[in-house]
Write an enzyme that holds these catalytic residues in place. Sequence first.
Site, PDB file in Angstrom:
ATOM      1  N   LYS A   6      -3.957  15.993  -7.356  1.00 63.10           N
ATOM      2  CA  LYS A   6      -3.078  15.914  -8.531  1.00 63.10           C
ATOM      3  C   LYS A   6      -2.330  17.241  -8.718  1.00 63.10           C
ATOM      4  O   LYS A   6      -1.175  17.250  -9.141  1.00 63.10           O
ATOM      5  CB  LYS A   6      -3.868  15.524  -9.782  1.00 63.10           C
ATOM      6  CG  LYS A   6      -4.385  14.081  -9.748  1.00 63.10           C
ATOM      7  CD  LYS A   6      -3.250  13.053  -9.758  1.00 63.10           C
ATOM      8  CE  LYS A   6      -3.740  11.618  -9.913  1.00 63.10           C
ATOM      9  NZ  LYS A   6      -2.653  10.633  -9.965  1.00 63.10           N
ATOM     10  N   TYR A  60      -9.645  14.608  -6.390  1.00 62.35           N
ATOM     11  CA  TYR A  60      -8.675  14.158  -7.400  1.00 62.35           C
ATOM     12  C   TYR A  60      -7.916  15.371  -7.954  1.00 62.35           C
ATOM     13  O   TYR A  60      -6.686  15.367  -8.024  1.00 62.35           O
ATOM     14  CB  TYR A  60      -9.423  13.419  -8.507  1.00 62.35           C
ATOM     15  CG  TYR A  60      -8.536  12.727  -9.522  1.00 62.35           C
ATOM     16  CD1 TYR A  60      -7.917  11.524  -9.206  1.00 62.35           C
ATOM     17  CD2 TYR A  60      -8.333  13.263 -10.792  1.00 62.35           C
ATOM     18  CE1 TYR A  60      -7.108  10.864 -10.146  1.00 62.35           C
ATOM     19  CE2 TYR A  60      -7.544  12.626 -11.729  1.00 62.35           C
ATOM     20  CZ  TYR A  60      -6.929  11.423 -11.406  1.00 62.35           C
ATOM     21  OH  TYR A  60      -6.127  10.784 -12.335  1.00 62.35           O
ATOM     22  N   SER A 111      -1.696  13.952 -13.550  1.00 57.00           N
ATOM     23  CA  SER A 111      -2.848  13.925 -14.463  1.00 57.00           C
ATOM     24  C   SER A 111      -2.985  15.326 -15.056  1.00 57.00           C
ATOM     25  O   SER A 111      -2.499  16.303 -14.459  1.00 57.00           O
ATOM     26  CB  SER A 111      -4.119  13.599 -13.657  1.00 57.00           C
ATOM     27  OG  SER A 111      -5.275  13.866 -14.424  1.00 57.00           O
ATOM     28  N   THR A 164      -8.274   2.722 -19.109  1.00 54.09           N
ATOM     29  CA  THR A 164      -7.990   1.837 -17.973  1.00 54.09           C
ATOM     30  C   THR A 164      -9.249   1.691 -17.123  1.00 54.09           C
ATOM     31  O   THR A 164     -10.250   2.380 -17.345  1.00 54.09           O
ATOM     32  CB  THR A 164      -6.876   2.411 -17.068  1.00 54.09           C
ATOM     33  OG1 THR A 164      -7.408   3.543 -16.377  1.00 54.09           O
ATOM     34  CG2 THR A 164      -5.635   2.801 -17.837  1.00 54.09           C
ATOM     35  N   ASP A 166       0.880  -1.169   0.000  1.00 59.38           N
ATOM     36  CA  ASP A 166       0.000   0.000   0.000  1.00 59.38           C
ATOM     37  C   ASP A 166       0.917   1.218   0.000  1.00 59.38           C
ATOM     38  O   ASP A 166       1.567   1.519   1.008  1.00 59.38           O
ATOM     39  CB  ASP A 166      -0.894  -0.005   1.248  1.00 59.38           C
ATOM     40  CG  ASP A 166      -1.779   1.242   1.319  1.00 59.38           C
ATOM     41  OD1 ASP A 166      -1.612   2.149   0.482  1.00 59.38           O
ATOM     42  OD2 ASP A 166      -2.636   1.298   2.218  1.00 59.38           O
ATOM     43  N   VAL A 167       0.966   1.922  -1.131  1.00 56.96           N
ATOM     44  CA  VAL A 167       1.921   3.028  -1.258  1.00 56.96           C
ATOM     45  C   VAL A 167       1.583   4.218  -0.358  1.00 56.96           C
ATOM     46  O   VAL A 167       2.412   5.095  -0.146  1.00 56.96           O
ATOM     47  CB  VAL A 167       2.046   3.521  -2.721  1.00 56.96           C
ATOM     48  CG1 VAL A 167       2.593   2.438  -3.624  1.00 56.96           C
ATOM     49  CG2 VAL A 167       0.717   4.066  -3.244  1.00 56.96           C
TER      50      VAL A 167
HETATM   51  N1  LIG Z   1      -6.898   6.460 -16.746  1.00 57.84           N
HETATM   52  C1  LIG Z   1      -6.888   7.770 -16.891  1.00 57.84           C
HETATM   53  O1  LIG Z   1      -7.698   8.340 -17.637  1.00 57.84           O
HETATM   54  C2  LIG Z   1      -5.850   8.600 -16.189  1.00 57.84           C
HETATM   55  C3  LIG Z   1      -5.662   9.935 -16.612  1.00 57.84           C
HETATM   56  C4  LIG Z   1      -4.708  10.711 -15.963  1.00 57.84           C
HETATM   57  C5  LIG Z   1      -3.950  10.174 -14.946  1.00 57.84           C
HETATM   58  N2  LIG Z   1      -4.150   8.881 -14.560  1.00 57.84           N
HETATM   59  C6  LIG Z   1      -3.332   8.364 -13.450  1.00 57.84           C
HETATM   60  O2  LIG Z   1      -2.616   7.233 -13.896  1.00 57.84           O
HETATM   61  C7  LIG Z   1      -2.283   6.421 -12.782  1.00 57.84           C
HETATM   62  C8  LIG Z   1      -2.618   4.972 -13.087  1.00 57.84           C
HETATM   63  O3  LIG Z   1      -4.021   4.823 -13.163  1.00 57.84           O
HETATM   64  P1  LIG Z   1      -4.739   3.867 -14.209  1.00 57.84           P
HETATM   65  O4  LIG Z   1      -5.532   4.729 -15.100  1.00 57.84           O
HETATM   66  O5  LIG Z   1      -3.781   2.908 -14.791  1.00 57.84           O
HETATM   67  O6  LIG Z   1      -5.787   3.159 -13.221  1.00 57.84           O
HETATM   68  P2  LIG Z   1      -5.954   1.646 -12.763  1.00 57.84           P
HETATM   69  O7  LIG Z   1      -7.049   1.703 -11.774  1.00 57.84           O
HETATM   70  O8  LIG Z   1      -6.056   0.742 -13.932  1.00 57.84           O
HETATM   71  O9  LIG Z   1      -4.579   1.330 -12.031  1.00 57.84           O
HETATM   72  C9  LIG Z   1      -4.239   1.853 -10.780  1.00 57.84           C
HETATM   73  C10 LIG Z   1      -3.348   0.856 -10.096  1.00 57.84           C
HETATM   74  O10 LIG Z   1      -2.944   1.389  -8.844  1.00 57.84           O
HETATM   75  C11 LIG Z   1      -3.113   0.384  -7.842  1.00 57.84           C
HETATM   76  N3  LIG Z   1      -3.304   1.021  -6.534  1.00 57.84           N
HETATM   77  C12 LIG Z   1      -4.351   1.782  -6.124  1.00 57.84           C
HETATM   78  N4  LIG Z   1      -4.181   2.172  -4.853  1.00 57.84           N
HETATM   79  C13 LIG Z   1      -2.980   1.653  -4.442  1.00 57.84           C
HETATM   80  C14 LIG Z   1      -2.245   1.710  -3.246  1.00 57.84           C
HETATM   81  N5  LIG Z   1      -2.709   2.369  -2.171  1.00 57.84           N
HETATM   82  N6  LIG Z   1      -1.058   1.081  -3.198  1.00 57.84           N
HETATM   83  C15 LIG Z   1      -0.581   0.399  -4.259  1.00 57.84           C
HETATM   84  N7  LIG Z   1      -1.234   0.306  -5.429  1.00 57.84           N
HETATM   85  C16 LIG Z   1      -2.421   0.924  -5.525  1.00 57.84           C
HETATM   86  C17 LIG Z   1      -4.324  -0.414  -8.297  1.00 57.84           C
HETATM   87  O11 LIG Z   1      -4.377  -1.694  -7.686  1.00 57.84           O
HETATM   88  C18 LIG Z   1      -4.068  -0.473  -9.805  1.00 57.84           C
HETATM   89  O12 LIG Z   1      -3.225  -1.542 -10.150  1.00 57.84           O
HETATM   90  C19 LIG Z   1      -3.043   7.010 -11.593  1.00 57.84           C
HETATM   91  O13 LIG Z   1      -2.169   7.801 -10.820  1.00 57.84           O
HETATM   92  C20 LIG Z   1      -4.097   7.874 -12.255  1.00 57.84           C
HETATM   93  O14 LIG Z   1      -4.534   8.913 -11.415  1.00 57.84           O
HETATM   94  C21 LIG Z   1      -5.086   8.088 -15.158  1.00 57.84           C
END
Ligand SMILES: NC(=O)c1ccc[n+]([C@@H]2O[C@H](COP(=O)([O-])OP(=O)(O)OC[C@H]3O[C@@H](n4cnc5c(N)ncnc54)[C@H](O)[C@@H]3O)[C@@H](O)[C@H]2O)c1
Length: 272
Positions: free
Chosen positions: A162, A158, A145, A193, A57-58
Amino acid sequence: MIENVRTAVVTGGGHGIGRAICRRLSKEGISVVVADLDDSAAQSVAKELDGRAFAVDVGDEQQLSGLITTVENEIGPIDLFVSNAGVGYGDGSAGAASKEGGLNPTDDRWESCWRVNVMAHVYAARELVPRMIERGGGHLVNIASAAGLLSQIGDAAYSATKHAAVAFAESIAITHGEEGIHVAVVCPQAVATRMIGIADDSDSMEGGFGGNDVDGILAPEQVADCIVEGIRDGRFLILPHQQVSEYFRRKASDYDRWISGMQRFRRNLTEQ
Ligand SMILES: NC(=O)c1ccc[n+]([C@@H]2O[C@H](COP(=O)([O-])OP(=O)(O)OC[C@H]3O[C@@H](n4cnc5c(N)ncnc54)[C@H](O)[C@@H]3O)[C@@H](O)[C@H]2O)c1
């Protein structure tokens, strides 16, 4: 090849963007450590890439610093740390000032966003910056983001966290850049995702993202490619959707006009 990078850790590497980053780094010949709250997803990515998996858990400093210490003792110095894990829950029914909605009807979702989207980056930097400086440098790549430069309509926690993640990355880059720490902050708009309702490996790119997919939804692999290119170029700001740069410029040049434009955009979305 990314020069001088032999070992990388990717948090949230079990799914989505993190998984794509793991795969891309592995293709570069880098030994990849997959860290995720979702142990089985992390194991499966690590198995595919002949890497190592850790359930972490980060948002918990002890767990994150424990991960870094274990990796450095058992595998080797971490040359690249990608703080990718992130969470978002959406505003409650009363909008940005709501006490409801999201995960819990209390402050929990704000706290969760704060811990995972911001403090995890702080914990990683606390542990790694001194180690990296001592050995001559390293890369910290923080996934924020476009919501960290602009705003995510419908998700105040969020957006705020961010923004904080972007500001923290700036601080580290300003303070430690000249000591060999390369910091990059990645600010995508919509990516296909689970975070926007698209399952891993889905053929569909249809998201339910409240109009924030206005400039198109990128595949996680496209984002991973941009990140590797950005690291190679030593860039600070990595924008997989290039339009974000122009929106950010417009926001800075006339903030009030930008707010009016966002109000109009939100009205159009909610009236659809
Ligand atoms: N998908 C989008 O549209 C988008 C856009 C901009 C930014 N992001 C950012 O990209 C990053 C990745 O997100 P994603 O879109 O791949 O989503 P996702 O939900 O597919 O992946 C997120 C991952 O983080 C892990 N996670 C969540 N909480 C955690 C914790 N406390 N400790 C360890 N692992 C944890 C989850 O298990 C998952 O594997 C995030 O920071 C998200 O905010 C996503």
